[in-house]
Design a protein around this motif. Structure first.
Motif, PDB file in Angstrom:
ATOM      1  N   SER A  50       0.832  -1.205   0.000  1.00 42.25           N
ATOM      2  CA  SER A  50       0.000   0.000   0.000  1.00 42.25           C
ATOM      3  C   SER A  50       0.866   1.254   0.000  1.00 42.25           C
ATOM      4  CB  SER A  50      -0.984  -0.006   1.170  1.00 42.25           C
ATOM      5  OG  SER A  50      -0.311   0.058   2.399  1.00 42.25           O
ATOM      6  N   ASN A  51       2.024   1.186   0.634  1.00 38.93           N
ATOM      7  CA  ASN A  51       2.964   2.305   0.597  1.00 38.93           C
ATOM      8  C   ASN A  51       3.417   2.560  -0.837  1.00 38.93           C
ATOM      9  OD1 ASN A  51       4.794   4.294   1.749  1.00 38.93           O
ATOM     10  ND2 ASN A  51       6.408   2.822   1.318  1.00 38.93           N
ATOM     11  N   LEU A  52       3.743   1.496  -1.556  1.00 35.09           N
ATOM     12  CA  LEU A  52       4.158   1.617  -2.955  1.00 35.09           C
ATOM     13  C   LEU A  52       3.039   2.228  -3.792  1.00 35.09           C
ATOM     14  CD1 LEU A  52       6.051   0.991  -5.373  1.00 35.09           C
ATOM     15  CD2 LEU A  52       4.999  -1.291  -5.435  1.00 35.09           C
ATOM     16  N   HIS A  53       1.837   1.722  -3.627  1.00 33.18           N
ATOM     17  CA  HIS A  53       0.698   2.234  -4.400  1.00 33.18           C
ATOM     18  C   HIS A  53       0.451   3.707  -4.094  1.00 33.18           C
ATOM     19  CE1 HIS A  53      -1.073  -2.108  -4.717  1.00 33.18           C
ATOM     20  NE2 HIS A  53       0.063  -1.959  -5.387  1.00 33.18           N
ATOM     21  N   GLY A  54       0.537   4.063  -2.819  1.00 37.62           N
ATOM     22  CA  GLY A  54       0.326   5.461  -2.421  1.00 37.62           C
ATOM     23  C   GLY A  54       1.373   6.388  -3.009  1.00 37.62           C
ATOM     24  N   SER A  71      11.031   5.868 -10.014  1.00 39.54           N
ATOM     25  CA  SER A  71      11.505   4.488 -10.203  1.00 39.54           C
ATOM     26  C   SER A  71      10.488   3.460  -9.710  1.00 39.54           C
ATOM     27  CB  SER A  71      12.831   4.279  -9.477  1.00 39.54           C
ATOM     28  OG  SER A  71      12.651   4.414  -8.079  1.00 39.54           O
ATOM     29  N   LYS A  72       9.570   3.863  -8.850  1.00 39.07           N
ATOM     30  CA  LYS A  72       8.579   2.939  -8.308  1.00 39.07           C
ATOM     31  C   LYS A  72       7.528   2.524  -9.339  1.00 39.07           C
ATOM     32  CE  LYS A  72       9.279   4.436  -3.562  1.00 39.07           C
ATOM     33  NZ  LYS A  72      10.685   4.282  -3.727  1.00 39.07           N
ATOM     34  N   LEU A  73       7.396   3.309 -10.404  1.00 37.03           N
ATOM     35  CA  LEU A  73       6.421   2.964 -11.437  1.00 37.03           C
ATOM     36  C   LEU A  73       6.717   1.610 -12.050  1.00 37.03           C
ATOM     37  CD1 LEU A  73       5.969   6.076 -11.113  1.00 37.03           C
ATOM     38  CD2 LEU A  73       5.368   6.084 -13.509  1.00 37.03           C
ATOM     39  N   THR A  74       7.965   1.253 -12.164  1.00 30.49           N
ATOM     40  CA  THR A  74       8.345  -0.024 -12.785  1.00 30.49           C
ATOM     41  C   THR A  74       8.058  -1.215 -11.870  1.00 30.49           C
ATOM     42  OG1 THR A  74      10.615   0.150 -11.985  1.00 30.49           O
ATOM     43  CG2 THR A  74      10.143   1.068 -14.166  1.00 30.49           C
ATOM     44  N   GLU A  75       7.764  -0.943 -10.602  1.00 32.89           N
ATOM     45  CA  GLU A  75       7.476  -2.029  -9.658  1.00 32.89           C
ATOM     46  C   GLU A  75       6.028  -2.511  -9.734  1.00 32.89           C
ATOM     47  OE1 GLU A  75       8.962  -1.393  -5.644  1.00 32.89           O
ATOM     48  OE2 GLU A  75      10.381   0.099  -6.437  1.00 32.89           O
ATOM     49  N   LEU A  76       5.196  -1.800 -10.475  1.00 28.94           N
ATOM     50  CA  LEU A  76       3.781  -2.174 -10.597  1.00 28.94           C
ATOM     51  C   LEU A  76       3.522  -2.873 -11.921  1.00 28.94           C
ATOM     52  CD1 LEU A  76       1.998   1.075  -9.370  1.00 28.94           C
ATOM     53  CD2 LEU A  76       2.542  -0.962  -8.055  1.00 28.94           C
ATOM     54  N   ASN A  77       2.522  -3.746 -11.929  1.00 24.88           N
ATOM     55  CA  ASN A  77       2.144  -4.327 -13.215  1.00 24.88           C
ATOM     56  C   ASN A  77       1.432  -3.253 -14.034  1.00 24.88           C
ATOM     57  OD1 ASN A  77      -0.811  -4.530 -13.073  1.00 24.88           O
ATOM     58  ND2 ASN A  77      -0.457  -6.054 -11.476  1.00 24.88           N
ATOM     59  N   LEU A  78       1.465  -3.400 -15.343  1.00 23.87           N
ATOM     60  CA  LEU A  78       0.960  -2.358 -16.239  1.00 23.87           C
ATOM     61  C   LEU A  78      -0.528  -2.070 -16.048  1.00 23.87           C
ATOM     62  CD1 LEU A  78       2.888  -3.050 -19.556  1.00 23.87           C
ATOM     63  CD2 LEU A  78       3.231  -1.210 -17.903  1.00 23.87           C
ATOM     64  N   LEU A  79      -1.314  -3.084 -15.747  1.00 19.64           N
ATOM     65  CA  LEU A  79      -2.744  -2.882 -15.554  1.00 19.64           C
ATOM     66  C   LEU A  79      -3.001  -1.957 -14.365  1.00 19.64           C
ATOM     67  CD1 LEU A  79      -5.610  -3.556 -16.443  1.00 19.64           C
ATOM     68  CD2 LEU A  79      -5.526  -5.550 -14.948  1.00 19.64           C
ATOM     69  N   LEU A  80      -2.338  -2.234 -13.244  1.00 23.47           N
ATOM     70  CA  LEU A  80      -2.510  -1.387 -12.066  1.00 23.47           C
ATOM     71  C   LEU A  80      -1.970   0.013 -12.325  1.00 23.47           C
ATOM     72  CD1 LEU A  80      -3.351  -0.893  -9.163  1.00 23.47           C
ATOM     73  CD2 LEU A  80      -1.187  -1.922  -8.430  1.00 23.47           C
ATOM     74  N   LEU A  81      -0.843   0.126 -12.978  1.00 21.94           N
ATOM     75  CA  LEU A  81      -0.271   1.433 -13.296  1.00 21.94           C
ATOM     76  C   LEU A  81      -1.230   2.247 -14.152  1.00 21.94           C
ATOM     77  CD1 LEU A  81       2.082   3.391 -13.075  1.00 21.94           C
ATOM     78  CD2 LEU A  81       3.143   2.210 -15.017  1.00 21.94           C
TER      79      LEU A  81
END
Length: 91
Positions: free
Chosen positions: A5-9, A42-52
């Motif tokens: 959730s920290n990453l998503h936020g 740089s955190k954008l690359t840690e998410l799958n494309l659908l969620l991003l």
């Protein structure tokens, strides 16, 4: 807060700030906000494309449906963006 959730936020904060900058190029960022943007890109690359993509849509919707109507951003003579420190003692 969980690491996920920290990453998503952080990604959502980054994207909201980017949408505002892209829409209103005259926007300025505080040093803290600029540093947060540099850190969080740089955190954008840690998410799958659908969620991003969903978070990008949410950031755009937030600007269109809430921020601009609430604060009349297009009519502001200047806009400065700051981001809260990581460990806000007052929350």
């Amino acid at each position: 807060m969980t690491p996920r959730s920290n990453l998503h936020g952080r990604v959502l904060e980054y994207l909201i700030t980017e949408v505002i900058i892209r829409t209103y190029p005259e926007v300025s960022l505080t040093i803290r906000a600029n540093n947060a943007q540099l850190r969080d890109v740089s955190k954008l690359t840690e998410l799958n494309l659908l969620l991003l993509n969903e978070l990008r849509l949410a950031a755009n919707a937030l600007l269109l449906l809430w921020l601009n109507p609430q604060f009349h951003l297009s009519k502001q003579p200047s806009i400065t963006i700051d981001r809260l420190p990581d460990q806000n003692k007052y929350v």
